[in-house]
Design an enzyme around this catalytic site. Structure first.
Site, PDB file in Angstrom:
ATOM      1  N   TYR A 144       0.846  -1.196   0.000  1.00  0.00           N
ATOM      2  CA  TYR A 144       0.000   0.000   0.000  1.00  0.00           C
ATOM      3  C   TYR A 144       0.878   1.242   0.000  1.00  0.00           C
ATOM      4  CZ  TYR A 144      -3.574   3.382   1.463  1.00  0.00           C
ATOM      5  OH  TYR A 144      -4.427   4.459   1.536  1.00  0.00           O
ATOM      6  N   ASP A 239       9.176   2.760   0.092  1.00  0.00           N
ATOM      7  CA  ASP A 239       8.096   3.388   0.846  1.00  0.00           C
ATOM      8  C   ASP A 239       8.271   2.979   2.307  1.00  0.00           C
ATOM      9  OD1 ASP A 239       5.846   4.172   2.145  1.00  0.00           O
ATOM     10  OD2 ASP A 239       4.427   3.256   0.745  1.00  0.00           O
ATOM     11  N   LYS A 267       3.700   8.717   9.076  1.00  0.00           N
ATOM     12  CA  LYS A 267       3.484   8.093  10.392  1.00  0.00           C
ATOM     13  C   LYS A 267       4.487   8.587  11.450  1.00  0.00           C
ATOM     14  CE  LYS A 267       0.586   4.636   8.456  1.00  0.00           C
ATOM     15  NZ  LYS A 267       0.650   3.876   7.215  1.00  0.00           N
TER      16      LYS A 267
HETATM   17  C1  LIG Z   1       0.038   4.369   5.820  1.00  0.00           C
HETATM   18  C2  LIG Z   1       0.843   4.142   4.615  1.00  0.00           C
HETATM   19  C3  LIG Z   1       0.793   5.010   3.512  1.00  0.00           C
HETATM   20  C4  LIG Z   1      -0.198   6.127   3.411  1.00  0.00           C
HETATM   21  O1  LIG Z   1       0.012   7.115   4.362  1.00  0.00           O
HETATM   22  P1  LIG Z   1      -1.222   8.101   4.718  1.00  0.00           P
HETATM   23  O2  LIG Z   1      -0.617   9.057   5.705  1.00  0.00           O
HETATM   24  O3  LIG Z   1      -2.309   7.252   5.272  1.00  0.00           O
HETATM   25  O4  LIG Z   1      -1.621   8.771   3.466  1.00  0.00           O
HETATM   26  C5  LIG Z   1       1.666   4.794   2.478  1.00  0.00           C
HETATM   27  N1  LIG Z   1       2.541   3.778   2.497  1.00  0.00           N
HETATM   28  C6  LIG Z   1       2.622   2.922   3.532  1.00  0.00           C
HETATM   29  C7  LIG Z   1       3.629   1.824   3.512  1.00  0.00           C
HETATM   30  C8  LIG Z   1       1.754   3.062   4.615  1.00  0.00           C
HETATM   31  O5  LIG Z   1       1.814   2.164   5.614  1.00  0.00           O
END
Ligand SMILES: *Cc1c(COP(=O)(O)O)cnc(C)c1O
Length: 428
Positions: A144, A239, A267
């Site tokens: 994601y 990511d 995060k």
């Molecule tokens: C949570 C998450 C996102 C998206 O971040 P948001 O602040 O919710 O837009 C993207 N990549 C990873 C790996 C994530 O865990």
């Protein structure tokens, strides 16, 4: 437990907010029942509107690495707010957190702050495309990267190598530029590169996956991606929105000793305020406006409250020598306790763990990619989730999520959690 007030609040919310929530997974659709409305939180605990207390393993989906309402973060935000909450002008604290982040993360010279992980990944891919002068990207099924169009793509059917939209509103035109590979399957990546020679700008990957449960890379997967990228002039984008400043102070690049070209954050970097960021070496970052031609902007980017929270958070992480080890020890303790409890009652399971991320999959097979993660027994997960909730343990309301361990957890909390698993296992 009683959920009277939560139920009433949810009912009201549904009248004016689609599904009653501002992010879908909060709605409990995957597990059934009514979402718990949070009232407050401190340390390892979250309290709901009915005054139930939970040991929290979601932790705002990752940011609260040091526990809720962490004093230095709260103080920093309050002090900052007194001087104004946004200016639309540069502020000194943006440079301070940028210097700190760049000092902690390997292989980066500059960092740009945005407001979410979604924005970070979206902007990183634009930068990669602008830098490389190529249009296609490779992502992995089950990873994601936020909700921007390029990432809401599923594997295409049959012989086609490009993806198809997995949300209405995402166009075929966008989907054709996102290619889907299998996590931990380097041959699937090679095949895509072969079929799309000189068209691929970047490969974006969760270097330790956390959005199909926790799935660590195996058999030098990351190193092999690096080698492929080097051979084909493709940028490697890590990511690290979930893993950054969590699995190691320098993230997965440091943990696995593999360099990425662009790294995305979110995060933890915001200490619980809305922050994302992406970082790279000068040769790449200098392509970004206003230095270069790749456009990216934000009215509230680098917001002083968010930067104050992030700076306090990263400072605490950097200065705590044993933090990462302490977190890993607690997670290992849980792992052993969970395995013992589930084995005792013959519950088929697979536990994956890396640092302070852990997930229980109710399946026999090793979980290495989206397909094997999807083999988990969903009815069992549902019962497990509600059983744990009833025992005062709050885990993510979906089988595809990792648990996040925070430093605020004591071994008494961990024992309480293991006892809850034992109790719930008897009912599965
Ligand atoms: C949570 C998450 C996102 C998206 O971040 P948001 O602040 O919710 O837009 C993207 N990549 C990873 C790996 C994530 O865990």
């Amino acid at each position: 437990m009683l959920y009277k007030r939560s139920s009433a609040l949810f009912k009201n919310a549904k009248n004016v907010i689609p599904g009653g929530v501002n992010s879908p997974v909060r709605a409990f659709k995957a597990v059934g029942g009514t979402p718990i409305f949070a009232k407050s939180a401190k340390g390892a605990y979250v309290y709901d509107e009915d005054d139930n207390r939970y040991i929290d393993y979601i932790n705002s989906w990752g940011p609260m690495l040091l526990g809720h309402a962490y004093e230095p973060v709260v103080k920093a935000v309050i002090e900052k707010a007194k001087n104004g909450t946004s200016f639309g002008m540069p502020t000194e604290i943006e440079t301070k957190i940028a210097e700190l982040a760049v000092s902690m993360v390997p292989n980066v010279d500059k960092i740009r702050f945005v407001n979410s992980g979604t924005e970070a990944c979206m902007s990183a891919v634009r930068l990669a495309r602008g830098f490389a002068g190529k249009e296609k990207i490779i992502k992995f099924a089950g990873c994601y990267h936020g909700h921007s169009d390029s990432f809401l793509i599923q594997a295409g059917s049959g012989a086609v190598t490009f993806g198809s939209p997995n949300s209405p509103g995402v166009t075929q035109g966008t989907a054709k530029d996102t290619l889907l590979a299998r996590y931990n399957d380097i041959d699937s990546v090679k095949a895509l590169i072969e079929a799309n020679k000189d068209e691929i700008a970047c490969i974006i990957v969760e270097p330790v996956a956390g959005n199909m449960g926790c799935i660590p890379p195996k058999d030098n997967f990351l190193q092999k991606l690096r080698t492929l990228c080097d051979a084909h002039n493709i940028l490697l984008v890590f990511d690290e929105v979930m893993t950054g400043f969590r699995l190691a102070k320098g993230g997965v690049q440091e943990l696995y000793g593999v360099d990425a070209d662009i790294i995305c954050f979110g995060k933890v970097i915001g200490g619980g305020l809305p922050v994302g960021a992406f970082a790279a070496r000068n040769e790449i970052m200098n392509h970004l406006a206003p230095l270069g031609r790749v456009y990216q902007a934000g009215t509230l980017s680098g917001n002083p409250l968010a930067m104050a929270a992030g700076l306090a958070m990263l400072t605490a992480i950097k200065n705590d020598k044993d933090l990462i080890q302490r977190l890993a020890d607690k997670t290992e303790y849980l792992h052993k306790g969970f395995a013992r409890a589930l084995d005792t009652y013959n519950i088929t399971h697979t536990i994956n763990r890396e640092g302070s991320m852990i997930s229980i999959h109710f399946s026999e097979e090793e979980v290495v990619d989206f397909e094997t993660a999807a083999k988990g027994d969903n009815p069992t997960f549902k019962s497990f989730f509600h059983g744990m909730l009833n025992e005062g343990i709050y885990i993510a309301p979906s089988a595809y999520e990792s648990w996040f361990i925070t430093d605020a957890l004591t071994y008494t909390d961990l024992d309480e959690t293991i006892r809850a698993v034992e109790k719930v296992a008897q009912t599965l």
